[in-house]
Design a protein around this motif. Structure first.
Motif, PDB file in Angstrom:
ATOM      1  N   ASP A 483       0.830  -1.206   0.000  1.00 52.52           N
ATOM      2  CA  ASP A 483       0.000   0.000   0.000  1.00 52.52           C
ATOM      3  C   ASP A 483       0.860   1.250   0.000  1.00 52.52           C
ATOM      4  OD1 ASP A 483      -2.170  -1.658   0.081  1.00 52.52           O
ATOM      5  OD2 ASP A 483      -2.526  -1.445   2.249  1.00 52.52           O
ATOM      6  N   GLN A 484       1.948   1.221   0.757  1.00 51.37           N
ATOM      7  CA  GLN A 484       2.853   2.365   0.802  1.00 51.37           C
ATOM      8  C   GLN A 484       3.489   2.607  -0.558  1.00 51.37           C
ATOM      9  OE1 GLN A 484       3.350   4.450   3.352  1.00 51.37           O
ATOM     10  NE2 GLN A 484       4.751   5.703   2.088  1.00 51.37           N
ATOM     11  N   LYS A 486       2.210   1.783  -3.470  1.00 50.80           N
ATOM     12  CA  LYS A 486       1.203   2.356  -4.360  1.00 50.80           C
ATOM     13  C   LYS A 486       0.998   3.850  -4.065  1.00 50.80           C
ATOM     14  CE  LYS A 486      -1.428  -1.882  -5.161  1.00 50.80           C
ATOM     15  NZ  LYS A 486      -2.759  -2.546  -4.969  1.00 50.80           N
ATOM     16  N   PHE A 487       0.994   4.180  -2.774  1.00 54.81           N
ATOM     17  CA  PHE A 487       0.816   5.581  -2.390  1.00 54.81           C
ATOM     18  C   PHE A 487       1.974   6.423  -2.893  1.00 54.81           C
ATOM     19  CE2 PHE A 487       1.690   8.985   0.648  1.00 54.81           C
ATOM     20  CZ  PHE A 487       0.515   9.726   0.553  1.00 54.81           C
ATOM     21  N   ASN A 488       3.174   5.925  -2.732  1.00 51.90           N
ATOM     22  CA  ASN A 488       4.350   6.667  -3.198  1.00 51.90           C
ATOM     23  C   ASN A 488       4.324   6.840  -4.705  1.00 51.90           C
ATOM     24  OD1 ASN A 488       5.323   6.915  -0.600  1.00 51.90           O
ATOM     25  ND2 ASN A 488       6.625   5.080  -0.736  1.00 51.90           N
ATOM     26  N   GLN A 490       1.711   6.922  -6.594  1.00 47.65           N
ATOM     27  CA  GLN A 490       0.667   7.887  -6.935  1.00 47.65           C
ATOM     28  C   GLN A 490       1.131   9.309  -6.622  1.00 47.65           C
ATOM     29  OE1 GLN A 490      -2.992   7.196  -4.904  1.00 47.65           O
ATOM     30  NE2 GLN A 490      -4.127   8.818  -5.962  1.00 47.65           N
ATOM     31  N   LEU A 491       1.842   9.457  -5.480  1.00 51.37           N
ATOM     32  CA  LEU A 491       2.357  10.771  -5.112  1.00 51.37           C
ATOM     33  C   LEU A 491       3.382  11.252  -6.115  1.00 51.37           C
ATOM     34  CD1 LEU A 491       2.404  13.050  -3.021  1.00 51.37           C
ATOM     35  CD2 LEU A 491       4.185  11.774  -1.799  1.00 51.37           C
TER      36      LEU A 491
END
Length: 579
Positions: A483-484, A486-488, A490-491
């Motif tokens: 999840d981290q 994917k978040f990174n 996306q960021l």
């Protein structure tokens, strides 16, 4: 010629008439009276009758004697015919056609022939019956002198002779069978005496002197008593052989046990090969002369006594050797015991003298047997534990490999690590199924015995439950990292869209290596059960698992092939452990 006849009146035929005429002439010359003449004539007539009577009586008596002789001859003839079993004799005339003397003359040759035949037949009967009498005496075993048998002359027929011949043949066959039995018994006694080291000649002489060839007796005793004694002697020798073999095998077993206890050299053991060679032999297999002699058994007994005394002086060494065997069995079975306390107890028992060395060794032998049975009952579970630990090691290696950013570089051995990683992923995917099977088998074992399955001092189910929790934590961490990531990503995409440039990738939130694997108690047996130690940590402690430990392989080391990995575990889908 007429003158000569007239001059010799004596030549004329003398008859009663002429004599009577001369008597009358004499009476005439004398002048005898008529009365006197009649008297003399009557006297002459009476004398003539007397002479005729005597002659007739003599003739009648002779005829009666001849008739009696004929009757006796016929009776003797019929008796001989009946005795010899003959029906008739050719050449005997009919009574009506022949005189008495002719009949006697005709019967005489037949009687003579039959008498000779009777004598010959009696000799045959005597010969056969003497042989029968002799064999019967041999069978009966009597010491009476041989005597002639009584011949029944009333029946000398060939049928009766054949019956005696048949009886003789049966007795001869029985004698042959008995002789065969005697020789079999004597041969068996000879073989048994040779094996037992017993004097053969004295043994058979006690049964009967004729059985000893040295006595020079040609005829062997075949009596019922002799056969019974021979059978009894054979049975007695066989029983002696059985008992001696049993005794020798017991001594051989004791020798081997003592030799094994005291590590006796092969050279010293070879001195008693003649004793130990029959340790598993049956009674019939022991045929070597002297193999069961009394001297040999006594020699073995003396050696066992000597080793027993020597064993007493080496009791501590032997007991500690047995204790070492017991500890080795427990170690292989991953069962923790207090070895120091056990050795101190052995020392105190030996020093106190309250227990016999043989009893102590027997008790330790029972403990070893019980420990082996326990190890056998744990073997299936321990094999699965070994596979599980091996799979966990591969999982740990795969985690290290996945964290290596240079794993795809064309360095030396990179293709080998790549193959190992493929195999490791297959193996790791099978871990959940392997753990489920191990849990089920462990629970079945505990339910069957009513005990807790302990592995190196730690309950195995507790280890598996802890492993399940750690694996669950690891999966949660992997999910957070995904999840981290994917978040990174996306960021980074948003920043690139806003500022027109791509920032450097962010580092993971946690780079700490977390090892998931079986945990065992690293401290004492009574330590805290919740203390968790990874497999790598346990392996670093040489005192805990030296022989069974698997060190973590370097990153470029290929541990197992694909086939080996597949043989360790089964199952494909991961599943959580249900405590």
């Amino acid at each position: 010629m007429a003158e000569m006849d007239s001059q010799n009146p004596l030549i004329e035929e003398t008859t009663c008439r002429s004599l009577l005429h001369q008597l009358q002439n004499i009476w005439d010359e004398v002048g005898e009276g008529d009365e006197e003449r009649d008297k003399m004539l009557l006297q002459l007539e009476q004398e003539c009758l007397d002479v005729y009577k005597r002659k007739v009586d003599q003739a009648a008596k002779s005829r009666a004697q001849l008739l009696q002789a004929l009757t006796d001859s016929k009776l003797e003839l019929s008796t001989l015919l009946a005795s010899l079993g003959e029906k008739t004799v050719v050449g005997i005339p009919d009574k009506t056609s022949e005189t008495i003397k002719e009949q006697l003359a005709a019967i005489a040759p037949a009687l003579e022939q039959l008498c000779k035949q009777k004598e010959e037949r009696i000799k045959e009967f005597l010969n056969v019956q003497m042989q029968i009498h002799k064999i019967c005496g041999e069978i009966a075993g009597g010491n009476e002198q041989e005597r002639s048998p009584t011949i029944d002359e009333s029946d000398l027929s060939l049928k009766k002779l054949d019956e005696f011949h048949d009886q003789l043949q049966e007795l001869q066959k029985e004698k042959s069978d008995r002789l065969h039995k005697v020789f079999e018994f004597v041969s068996a006694i000879h073989d048994l005496c040779a094996v037992l080291g017993v004097d053969f000649y004295s043994t058979v002489t006690e049964v009967h002197p004729s059985l000893n060839d040295a006595t020079g007796v040609q005829s062997k005793s075949i009596s019922n008593d002799t056969l019974a004694m021979l059978s009894k002697t054979v049975l007695g020798l066989k029983e002696d052989k059985k008992q001696r073999l049993k005794k020798l095998q017991e001594l051989a077993t004791q020798l081997i046990d003592l030799w094994n206890l005291m590590d006796t050299s092969e050279e010293e053991r070879s001195l008693f090969d003649h004793v130990t060679c029959n340790i598993s032999a049956s009674v019939d297999e022991v045929t070597v002369p002297g193999a069961l002699a009394i001297d040999l058994i006594k020699q073995a007994e003396v050696e066992v006594e000597r080793l027993d005394k020597l064993k007493g002086s080496r009791m501590k060494e032997i007991a500690f050797k047995r204790q070492g065997e017991l500890e080795e069995i427990f170690e292989r079975a991953h069962i923790e015991i207090d070895t120091q306390a056990a050795r101190e107890k052995i020392m105190s028992l030996i020093d106190s003298g309250n227990i016999e060395p043989s009893e102590l060794l027997a008790d330790m032998e029972k403990q070893i047997i019980k420990a082996k049975e326990e190890a056998i009952s744990r073997k299936d579970i321990l094999d699965k534990v070994e596979k599980w630990m091996s799979a966990c090691e591969e999982e740990s290696w795969l985690d290290d490999y996945n964290r290596d950013d240079n794993r795809y570089n064309a360095s030396r051995g990179a293709h080998l690590n790549l193959k190992r990683a493929e195999k490791a992923r297959i193996l790791v995917n099978k871990i959940p199924a392997l753990v489920d099977a191990l849990v089920a088998k462990t629970r079945a074992w505990e339910e069957e015995r009513g005990l807790t399955f302990v592995y190196d001092g730690v309950p195995l189910l507790a280890m598996l439950d802890e492993y399940a929790l750690l694996r669950h934590d690891k999966e949660e961490e992997k999910r957070r990292m995904r999840d981290q990531k994917k978040f990174n990503e996306q960021l980074n995409t948003e920043q690139e869209a806003m500022f027109g440039s791509k920032p450097s990738p962010a580092r993971p939130l946690s780079s700490t290596k977390k090892v998931v694997g079986p945990r065992v108690n690293g401290g004492a047996a009574n330590g805290p059960p919740n203390r968790r130690l990874s497999m790598n940590q346990n392996e670093s402690k040489s005192g805990k698992r030296d022989s069974n430990a698997r060190p973590i392989a370097p990153s470029n080391y290929v541990a197992i092939s694909k086939e080996d990995a597949a043989s360790h575990v089964s199952g494909t889908e991961p599943a959580p452990i249900t405590p």
